[in-house]
Design a protein around this motif. Structure first.
Motif, PDB file in Angstrom:
ATOM      1  N   GLN A 205     102.505 102.074 -65.138  1.00 44.93           N
ATOM      2  CA  GLN A 205     101.513 103.044 -64.879  1.00 44.93           C
ATOM      3  C   GLN A 205     100.917 103.394 -63.079  1.00 44.93           C
ATOM      4  OE1 GLN A 205      99.691 100.828 -68.251  1.00 44.93           O
ATOM      5  NE2 GLN A 205      99.738 103.544 -69.208  1.00 44.93           N
ATOM      6  N   PHE A 206     101.513 104.693 -62.965  1.00 45.86           N
ATOM      7  CA  PHE A 206     101.270 104.647 -61.218  1.00 45.86           C
ATOM      8  C   PHE A 206      99.478 105.124 -61.793  1.00 45.86           C
ATOM      9  CE2 PHE A 206     106.015 105.467 -60.600  1.00 45.86           C
ATOM     10  CZ  PHE A 206     105.962 105.054 -60.347  1.00 45.86           C
ATOM     11  N   ASP A 207      98.902 105.504 -61.980  1.00 42.81           N
ATOM     12  CA  ASP A 207      97.409 106.110 -62.388  1.00 42.81           C
ATOM     13  C   ASP A 207      96.675 105.480 -62.547  1.00 42.81           C
ATOM     14  OD1 ASP A 207      98.019 105.326 -64.648  1.00 42.81           O
ATOM     15  OD2 ASP A 207      96.862 106.770 -66.039  1.00 42.81           O
ATOM     16  N   LEU A 208      96.896 104.104 -62.781  1.00 41.23           N
ATOM     17  CA  LEU A 208      96.144 102.696 -62.315  1.00 41.23           C
ATOM     18  C   LEU A 208      96.337 101.399 -61.756  1.00 41.23           C
ATOM     19  CD1 LEU A 208      97.151 100.852 -65.980  1.00 41.23           C
ATOM     20  CD2 LEU A 208      95.186 102.273 -66.036  1.00 41.23           C
ATOM     21  N   LEU A 209      97.946 101.767 -60.760  1.00 42.62           N
ATOM     22  CA  LEU A 209      97.950 101.043 -59.556  1.00 42.62           C
ATOM     23  C   LEU A 209      97.391 101.472 -58.744  1.00 42.62           C
ATOM     24  CD1 LEU A 209     101.624 100.362 -60.128  1.00 42.62           C
ATOM     25  CD2 LEU A 209     100.051  98.860 -60.369  1.00 42.62           C
ATOM     26  N   GLN A 210      97.180 103.216 -58.639  1.00 42.84           N
ATOM     27  CA  GLN A 210      96.448 103.875 -58.024  1.00 42.84           C
ATOM     28  C   GLN A 210      94.882 103.121 -57.931  1.00 42.84           C
ATOM     29  OE1 GLN A 210      96.813 106.047 -54.856  1.00 42.84           O
ATOM     30  NE2 GLN A 210      99.290 106.671 -55.799  1.00 42.84           N
ATOM     31  N   ASP A 211      94.389 102.778 -58.258  1.00 42.58           N
ATOM     32  CA  ASP A 211      93.153 102.071 -59.230  1.00 42.58           C
ATOM     33  C   ASP A 211      93.305 101.480 -58.888  1.00 42.58           C
ATOM     34  OD1 ASP A 211      92.049 104.943 -60.481  1.00 42.58           O
ATOM     35  OD2 ASP A 211      92.379 104.237 -62.543  1.00 42.58           O
ATOM     36  N   LYS A 212      94.252 100.395 -58.680  1.00 41.20           N
ATOM     37  CA  LYS A 212      94.196  99.174 -57.857  1.00 41.20           C
ATOM     38  C   LYS A 212      94.187  98.798 -56.322  1.00 41.20           C
ATOM     39  CE  LYS A 212      94.351  95.909 -59.445  1.00 41.20           C
ATOM     40  NZ  LYS A 212      93.444  94.838 -59.738  1.00 41.20           N
ATOM     41  N   ILE A 213      94.854 100.338 -55.874  1.00 36.85           N
ATOM     42  CA  ILE A 213      94.694 100.574 -54.611  1.00 36.85           C
ATOM     43  C   ILE A 213      93.405 101.078 -53.905  1.00 36.85           C
ATOM     44  CG2 ILE A 213      95.377 101.972 -52.831  1.00 36.85           C
ATOM     45  CD1 ILE A 213      98.644 102.163 -54.055  1.00 36.85           C
ATOM     46  N   LYS A 214      92.772 101.654 -54.721  1.00 36.61           N
ATOM     47  CA  LYS A 214      91.389 102.014 -54.193  1.00 36.61           C
ATOM     48  C   LYS A 214      90.001 100.565 -54.596  1.00 36.61           C
ATOM     49  CE  LYS A 214      90.049 105.431 -56.119  1.00 36.61           C
ATOM     50  NZ  LYS A 214      89.529 107.703 -56.627  1.00 36.61           N
ATOM     51  N   ALA A 215      90.366 100.165 -55.305  1.00 31.61           N
ATOM     52  CA  ALA A 215      89.511  99.488 -55.556  1.00 31.61           C
ATOM     53  C   ALA A 215      89.764  97.273 -54.155  1.00 31.61           C
ATOM     54  CB  ALA A 215      89.481  97.986 -56.693  1.00 31.61           C
ATOM     55  N   LEU A 216      91.049  97.872 -54.148  1.00 32.67           N
ATOM     56  CA  LEU A 216      91.446  96.664 -52.752  1.00 32.67           C
ATOM     57  C   LEU A 216      90.975  97.235 -51.781  1.00 32.67           C
ATOM     58  CD1 LEU A 216      95.196  96.127 -53.711  1.00 32.67           C
ATOM     59  CD2 LEU A 216      93.123  94.404 -53.243  1.00 32.67           C
ATOM     60  N   LYS A 217      90.788  98.479 -51.200  1.00 29.35           N
ATOM     61  CA  LYS A 217      90.280  98.776 -50.238  1.00 29.35           C
ATOM     62  C   LYS A 217      88.702  99.260 -49.611  1.00 29.35           C
ATOM     63  CE  LYS A 217      93.879 102.642 -49.459  1.00 29.35           C
ATOM     64  NZ  LYS A 217      94.552 103.886 -49.063  1.00 29.35           N
ATOM     65  N   ALA A 219      87.430  96.531 -51.090  1.00 30.27           N
ATOM     66  CA  ALA A 219      87.047  95.336 -50.561  1.00 30.27           C
ATOM     67  C   ALA A 219      87.203  95.256 -49.551  1.00 30.27           C
ATOM     68  CB  ALA A 219      87.854  94.160 -51.967  1.00 30.27           C
ATOM     69  N   GLY A 220      87.600  96.350 -48.480  1.00 28.03           N
ATOM     70  CA  GLY A 220      88.510  96.144 -47.500  1.00 28.03           C
ATOM     71  C   GLY A 220      89.212  94.567 -46.723  1.00 28.03           C
ATOM     72  N   ARG A 221      90.080  95.120 -47.915  1.00 28.02           N
ATOM     73  CA  ARG A 221      91.547  94.341 -48.725  1.00 28.02           C
ATOM     74  C   ARG A 221      92.926  95.433 -47.884  1.00 28.02           C
ATOM     75  NH1 ARG A 221      91.450  91.089 -53.220  1.00 28.02           N
ATOM     76  NH2 ARG A 221      92.888  90.443 -53.295  1.00 28.02           N
ATOM     77  N   HIS A 222      92.701  95.838 -46.525  1.00 25.98           N
ATOM     78  CA  HIS A 222      93.614  97.238 -46.499  1.00 25.98           C
ATOM     79  C   HIS A 222      94.633  96.159 -45.946  1.00 25.98           C
ATOM     80  CE1 HIS A 222      89.640  99.474 -45.820  1.00 25.98           C
ATOM     81  NE2 HIS A 222      89.782  98.861 -44.839  1.00 25.98           N
ATOM     82  N   ARG A 223      95.397  95.215 -45.801  1.00 23.70           N
ATOM     83  CA  ARG A 223      96.770  94.914 -46.038  1.00 23.70           C
ATOM     84  C   ARG A 223      97.227  94.968 -47.239  1.00 23.70           C
ATOM     85  NH1 ARG A 223      98.856  89.696 -47.261  1.00 23.70           N
ATOM     86  NH2 ARG A 223     101.116  89.875 -46.771  1.00 23.70           N
ATOM     87  N   GLN A 224      96.996  94.029 -48.442  1.00 16.63           N
ATOM     88  CA  GLN A 224      97.505  94.152 -49.280  1.00 16.63           C
ATOM     89  C   GLN A 224      97.262  95.582 -50.556  1.00 16.63           C
ATOM     90  OE1 GLN A 224      93.941  92.377 -48.434  1.00 16.63           O
ATOM     91  NE2 GLN A 224      95.339  90.476 -48.812  1.00 16.63           N
ATOM     92  N   ALA A 225      96.812  96.796 -49.535  1.00 15.21           N
ATOM     93  CA  ALA A 225      96.127  98.055 -50.215  1.00 15.21           C
ATOM     94  C   ALA A 225      97.859  98.087 -50.401  1.00 15.21           C
ATOM     95  CB  ALA A 225      95.054  98.835 -50.088  1.00 15.21           C
ATOM     96  N   GLU A 229     100.590 100.956 -51.816  1.00 22.17           N
ATOM     97  CA  GLU A 229     101.781 101.676 -51.417  1.00 22.17           C
ATOM     98  C   GLU A 229     102.503 101.745 -51.366  1.00 22.17           C
ATOM     99  OE1 GLU A 229      98.110 103.021 -48.323  1.00 22.17           O
ATOM    100  OE2 GLU A 229      97.693 104.398 -50.291  1.00 22.17           O
ATOM    101  N   GLN A 230     103.020 100.477 -50.489  1.00 21.73           N
ATOM    102  CA  GLN A 230     104.829 100.477 -50.290  1.00 21.73           C
ATOM    103  C   GLN A 230     105.683 100.565 -51.350  1.00 21.73           C
ATOM    104  OE1 GLN A 230     105.275  97.993 -47.458  1.00 21.73           O
ATOM    105  NE2 GLN A 230     103.328  99.503 -45.320  1.00 21.73           N
ATOM    106  N   THR A 231     104.928  99.827 -51.763  1.00 18.42           N
ATOM    107  CA  THR A 231     105.825  99.707 -53.313  1.00 18.42           C
ATOM    108  C   THR A 231     105.592 100.575 -54.499  1.00 18.42           C
ATOM    109  OG1 THR A 231     104.659  97.125 -52.779  1.00 18.42           O
ATOM    110  CG2 THR A 231     105.988  98.047 -55.567  1.00 18.42           C
ATOM    111  N   ILE A 232     104.277 101.176 -54.293  1.00 18.56           N
ATOM    112  CA  ILE A 232     104.790 102.757 -55.194  1.00 18.56           C
ATOM    113  C   ILE A 232     105.768 103.973 -55.246  1.00 18.56           C
ATOM    114  CG2 ILE A 232     103.164 104.829 -56.380  1.00 18.56           C
ATOM    115  CD1 ILE A 232     101.091 102.891 -56.207  1.00 18.56           C
ATOM    116  N   GLN A 233     105.655 104.096 -53.016  1.00 11.13           N
ATOM    117  CA  GLN A 233     106.277 104.806 -52.621  1.00 11.13           C
ATOM    118  C   GLN A 233     107.624 104.321 -52.992  1.00 11.13           C
ATOM    119  OE1 GLN A 233     104.615 105.017 -48.550  1.00 11.13           O
ATOM    120  NE2 GLN A 233     102.815 106.188 -49.447  1.00 11.13           N
TER     121      GLN A 233
END
Length: 242
Positions: A205-217, A219-225, A229-233
């Motif tokens: 579910q890409f929409d849920l993963l986009q929410d996860k990316i936003k939450a990581l960013k 939280a300042g965890r840009h590497r994990q975000a 993102e690379q995974t989804i692409q």
């Protein structure tokens, strides 16, 4: 082929047997611990070919109940979706309608391994096989490795024997691993009994993963975000049926 077999076995068991081999039995009953918590772990899987750089190859989501039961759904970039399900009666690999027993479940061990206490932390600070500590997905993780092993596992006290990071090398001295499974986020939340059972595998579910990316960013965890993102692409580029 031999390296693929080694990697497959290690990923299949999720590092549980390895952790058991380098840790003692659960601590004495007289010590007080926090209750085991339910949680969800999001992983990025990366692989290296012929000593080259690590490249993301998949996304895993593992849901873990406070009872020690868990289910891990695996989304591979080649279009495959499968699940590992650990129940009271065994560890199963589920592909579409097939269900194959692949090992022991170790439910009680998993439950007993989870939970923090000051005494347990002191015990882990002196644990045989401890290489170092590091931060993985925002948690303090203990990195353990047998002397001649090619497998390095990172665990936190709150998540117990569920590994936060597993690094596999072809040879102990190799700088570049052949495989890395790394948690990018851990959510401590209620997990129902149904969530750790084995229903049909569901699309990513890409929409849920986009929410996860936003939450990581946030939280300042840009590497994990960025990893997510690379995974989804990569998944979308392979035109799978997710």
């Amino acid at each position: 082929m031999k390296l693929k077999v080694i990697a497959t076995i290690s990923l299949l068991l999720g590092g549980v047997l390895f952790v058991r081999s380098i840790t003692s039995s659960p601590d004495s009953p007289g010590q007080a611990y926090m209750k085991s918590e339910s949680f969800v772990v999001h992983y990025i899987v990366s692989s290296s070919q012929n000593g080259g750089p690590l490249i993301p190859t998949g996304y895993y989501k593992r849901v873990v109940r406070h009872t020690g039961e868990w289910k891990e759904t695996r989304y591979s970039f080649d279009g495959r979706i499968s699940s590992l399900v650990s129940t009271q009666d065994g560890l199963y690999l589920v592909n579409e309608d097939s269900r194959q027993l692949v090992g022991e479940s170790n439910i009680q061990f998993m439950k007993d391994s989870m939970g923090w206490s000051e005494a347990r932390e002191k015990d882990w600070d002196n644990r045989p096989g401890l290489v170092r500590t590091e931060e993985v997905a925002g948690l303090k993780a203990y990195v353990t490795k047998n002397e001649q092993s090619t497998i390095e596992v990172s665990n936190s006290l709150r998540t117990g024997a569920i590994p936060l990071k597993t690094v596999i090398r072809a040879n102990p001295g190799d700088l570049t691993p052949i495989s890395v499974i790394e948690a990018i986020d851990v959510e401590f939340k209620e997990v129902s009994e149904g969530e750790v059972q084995a229903p049909p595998n569901l699309p990513m579910q890409f929409d849920l993963l986009q929410d996860k990316i936003k939450a990581l960013k946030n939280a300042g965890r840009h590497r994990q975000a960025e990893m997510l993102e690379q995974t989804i692409q990569k998944v979308k580029a392979n035109k799978t049926n997710y």
